[in-house]
Design an enzyme around this catalytic site. Structure first.
Site, PDB file in Angstrom:
ATOM      1  N   ASP A  69       0.843  -1.192   0.000  1.00 55.92           N
ATOM      2  CA  ASP A  69       0.000   0.000   0.000  1.00 55.92           C
ATOM      3  C   ASP A  69       0.880   1.245   0.000  1.00 55.92           C
ATOM      4  OD1 ASP A  69       0.831  -0.694   2.553  1.00 55.92           O
ATOM      5  OD2 ASP A  69      -1.173  -0.875   3.371  1.00 55.92           O
ATOM      6  N   GLU A 128      -5.896   3.385   3.421  1.00 53.00           N
ATOM      7  CA  GLU A 128      -6.447   4.037   4.610  1.00 53.00           C
ATOM      8  C   GLU A 128      -7.851   4.578   4.353  1.00 53.00           C
ATOM      9  OE1 GLU A 128      -5.097   3.806   7.391  1.00 53.00           O
ATOM     10  OE2 GLU A 128      -2.958   3.451   7.053  1.00 53.00           O
TER      11      GLU A 128
END
EC number: 3.5.1.47
Length: 374
Positions: A69, A128
């Site tokens: 990520d 997120e």
């Protein structure tokens, strides 16, 4: 690539944290590194602000994937580091700068030391929020590059460098964002009997939400409701007409998530009646649990331990949320914790992971792929 080079890359990335689907500088930085490699060895596909990178195998019959990520958090950094965030209000406070660096280290190794099968690296935006895994899985790129297996890691500040932790089955919880809006009748602070105070309603709601956990959830099950922000009112002498609450729900089973949400709706209806107001409940983003594939996970743990690539710890389920769960819902694989030894935890403004964790992770994954991708 030497560890000193990887640390320099990590620090460069740490300086330019960007929020979900805004990772333009991050994407360009990654491209600048990757485009140095011979293009007959790697293939690169852009996807929104992320990337797919395929390292070509010598005689591929399958494809092993690795996800990193790339987004940051809306946090003002307080580390005081010389390479602290240059984007004020944003910070890599969840270790994604390390995650990207580790992926680049693995890619570098296999560009120079090819294996039989193809390796696919997913540099995923928006972990997120609002969630990048689901739309990335639907991209056209994955129609031509279909992984047979996928893995990922996440730094663990509470674990020492040189350790990894994972387990078969459930690793991370189901998570859901929670937003509640209340609207009543505002008024003058001197005449409370002529108004309906949404600050009082919101305060009551917060305490009642906790009874869902203490009185409606099986004590042998696990669930957490957290209200992280409350906003309401405009002045000290005005009774608030509206209140806005934001938080998260975390459970270890999908059934518990369903039950908790049903009870939240019931509690909000009670607030509507009790405070003569209107309530609206929404769940902007929902993350599926991370469920590691049995067999593959134990095999990985045994391999790492037997080859002394790291100290292996049997992990416990965590209430952490991770949209990598959607990838494991589609492909077999696993996720693991990487010891990063920081005094401060994830999402903390002073998080400062030990950069030596990068070398451990690259060592573990290059060792593993060297065997299982051959």
């Amino acid at each position: 690539m030497k560890i000193e080079e990887l640390i320099a890359i990590r620090r460069d990335l740490h300086r330019i944290p960007e929020l979900g689907f805004q990772e333009f500088k991050t994407q360009q930085y990654l491209l600048n590194v990757l485009e140095q490699y011979p293009q007959d060895r790697i293939e690169i596909e852009k996807w929104r602000t992320g990337l797919f990178v395929k390292v070509n195998g010598t005689a591929p019959e399958k494809m092993l994937a690795y996800r990193a990520d790339i987004d940051a958090l809306s946090i003002e950094e307080q580390t005081g580091l010389p390479f602290a965030s240059e984007h004020h209000g944003n910070m890599h406070a969840c270790g994604h700068d390390l995650h990207m660096t580790i992926a680049l280290g693995i890619i570098d190794h296999f560009v120079h030391h090819p294996v039989k099968h193809d390796l696919l690296f997913l540099f995923q935006p928006a972990e997120e929020g609002p969630g990048g895994a689901e739309p990335m899985l639907e991209s056209d790129v994955l129609k031509k590059w279909q992984p047979d297996f996928i893995t990922a890691l996440h730094i663990a500040p509470e674990l020492p460098v040189g350790t990894i932790a994972t387990k078969s089955g459930l690793l991370f919880a189901n998570t859901s964002e929670l937003v509640i809006d209340l609207e009543g009748k505002g008024g003058h602070a001197a005449y409370p009997h002529l108004a309906e105070d949404m600050v009082v309603a919101a305060s009551t709601l917060v305490t009642q939400l906790q009874t869902i956990i203490s009185r409606n959830t099986d004590p042998l099950d696990s669930a957490v409701i957290t209200v992280g922000t409350i906003t309401g009112g405009s002045a000290q002498n005005i009774i608030a007409e509206t209140a806005h609450l934001e938080g998260t729900i975390r459970t270890l089973s999908e059934e518990s998530m369903k039950q908790v949400k049903e009870r939240i709706e019931d509690v909000v209806k009670g607030i509507e009646i009790g405070f003569r107001c209107k309530g609206k409940v929404t769940y902007p983003s929902v993350y599926h649990q991370v469920y590691n594939t049995s067999g593959l996970t134990e095999e990985f743990m045994s391999f790492v331990a037997e080859h002394q690539l790291a100290t292996v710890i049997e992990a416990k389920e965590a209430m952490t949320g991770e949209d990598f769960g959607y990838m494991l819902k589609k492909y077999p694989g696993f996720m693991f914790w990487l010891g990063a030894d920081s005094e401060h935890g994830l999402h903390h403004a002073k998080l400062n992971p030990d950069e030596n964790a990068i070398e451990t992770a690259v060592h573990v994954m290059t060792g593993y792929f060297s065997v299982y991708a051959n």
